[in-house]
Every structure is written in structure tokens, then in C-alpha cells.
Scaffold this active site. Sequence first.
Site, PDB file in Angstrom:
ATOM      1  N   LYS A 189       0.829  -1.217   0.000  1.00 16.21           N
ATOM      2  CA  LYS A 189       0.000   0.000   0.000  1.00 16.21           C
ATOM      3  C   LYS A 189       0.859   1.261   0.000  1.00 16.21           C
ATOM      4  CE  LYS A 189       0.630   1.314   4.437  1.00 16.21           C
ATOM      5  NZ  LYS A 189       0.954   2.654   4.977  1.00 16.21           N
ATOM      6  N   THR A 246      -3.994   5.394   3.418  1.00 16.36           N
ATOM      7  CA  THR A 246      -2.725   5.950   2.953  1.00 16.36           C
ATOM      8  C   THR A 246      -2.835   6.615   1.587  1.00 16.36           C
ATOM      9  OG1 THR A 246      -1.713   4.089   4.121  1.00 16.36           O
ATOM     10  CG2 THR A 246      -0.278   5.396   2.757  1.00 16.36           C
TER      11      THR A 246
END
Length: 330
Positions: A189, A246
Site C-alpha cells: 500500500k 494511505t
Amino acid sequence: MAKLMVAGAGSWGTALAVLMAEAGRETVLWCRDKERALQMATARENARYLGGVAFPEALSVTSVASDLKDAEGLLFVVPAQAARGWLERFREATSGADLPVALCCKGLERGSMAPMHKVLSETWPEAKGSVLSGPSFAADVARGLPTAVTLASEDEAQRSFWLERLSTPTFRPYASDDPLGAELGGAVKNVLAIACGIAVGKGFGESAKAALIARGFAELQRFGLAMGAKPETLAGLSGLGDLVLTCNSPQSRNFSLGMAIGEGADPATYLESQKSVAEGAATAGPLTEQARALGCEMPISEGVAAVIDGRQGVDEAIGGLMNRPLRSEA
């Protein structure tokens, strides 16, 4: 009550130390720099990385690795690319103790392409490893805002050990027996967040960002399953949850790196100017190398790696993505 040590005095390590100490657990924050450790101990805050957050009474600061001898557990928050060396030093400092170690750094090691739990087993085989990962910004955790994360270990006793110590009224860890999946979600991620940041920096709009998150999650799933992770872990807090967080906020160092690149910054120059580490920049290369070895398509991650390494410009990487052969989504 036996104390916990948090190794790594960046924003995330400091937030975890503050969280534990505010819950009444005697906590020691370790900083490799003696002068910085003294400054924090005197000022009772980490002005460099988490300014304005006062240290609770139960939190002390040290730069002495051997202080770990007196701790019942270690939260390891050293950046992934420096993890091997520091784990070796902590093992030496404890004479190879079978200490519970929760790995809180996210990334794959350059060169070996190893996830952090493998690095731990190679450098400190006696340690009892776990992985702490999930959607959590340091500032939110330090301020006591509600946060849920994944605590993963194949050992039920270690899961219980850390669940009991990490759980607070505002910080909820969920147990998992899939440390590999928890780590891979956290590593991948970060790379995808750079891509989303680039899209925002280029002014591409919310539709482009949503597409990157969805197609990025498809990459995360393909890679994770090819590596042996469990699908439910990849779709959980440490996978999809962390990806959504994120990829949507400048609070993320990786997203901010991507934004700067999208606005025209040179990746190497920007990274050199930052006091915090954007783990995705170092992870992109080993991630895509491992994906190619597995025959796993990761075009977004490949584009990020090429931009970070200076092999492609942003516009060239974007053009490569948009001009890929048409295919089924599934």
C-alpha cells in the site's frame, strides 16, 4: 508492571510509546541518537516528529540498546531498510533473549526482498515475532482518536500477549494468524500511495484516484496471494483498510512524496530533503522484482518503481498505464 520498549523515535514509534504510557504501562522510547534522546527526555516531547504531544509520566527515553534487557517486549519501529542491522544489535544487547517482538515497520528489504518477519527470524531466531499493521496515522493515535489495527502472529500465545498490552479505550487491535499477509498489505500500500499522490499532484481528479485505489488493490491481492497470504487478511485492516487511508491523505509520507513528484519534484532530491522515511520509495524496487519472479502483473507498482529509480518520467509512466492492452477487469 514490567516495561515495554519502543525502538524507533520517529512519529509512529513516538505515538505508540505515548499510547502505551497513557494507558499506564511503563514504556521506554529508544532513540539511536544520544543527543536527541536527551533533548526528548528534557523537553518531554518529540518536537522533531510529533511536536505538541506531551510525554506521559510513564514514558522515559533512552539511547542505550542494552536497556532492552529489562523489558518484557519490544515494539520495533525502525525503518525497514535499516531493520536487519538494528535487530542484530538488539539481539546482541539481550544475549539472544526469546523476547516478544512486534514488528511495526512496513516494507520489503532491498536485495533480499524479504518481509520483516523473515528478517527477524534470520537475525534474531530466538525472538517471538509478531506484526502490527493497519490504518493508523501517528498523530491520530497520539491524540487518542479511535483506531483499529491488525496484530498478526502464527503463535496464539504471542497474539494474546500483544492484544492484552496494546489494547486501550481508543486503540483496538484485531488478531490474525497471518503475519505474511499483514506485512505484505502494509508494504504494497505504501507503493500504491505514491501513485495516488502523483495523480493528485498532477491534478487528475477524484475519479483517477479512485481507479488507482481499486486497481491497486487488485495488484495487492494478486501479489499477496502469489506469496501465500490469506485473502481475508488482504481484504482486512492491514490490507484494504491501510490502502484506503494511505492513498487519501497528505498525512501519509508516501502520498506526500507522490504529490511532490506529480507537481514536478525530482524524487531523489525530495527524498533527501525529508526528515521522515517514505518506506514505499525503497519498497517499490524489490516489490516489483519479486512480482516479476512470481509472474505477477503489477503495472501501477512497476510505474512507481520506474519513476522513483529515474528510469521513466511521470508522463511516460502514466502513458504506459493508460495504453496497456484492453482486458477484462476480473
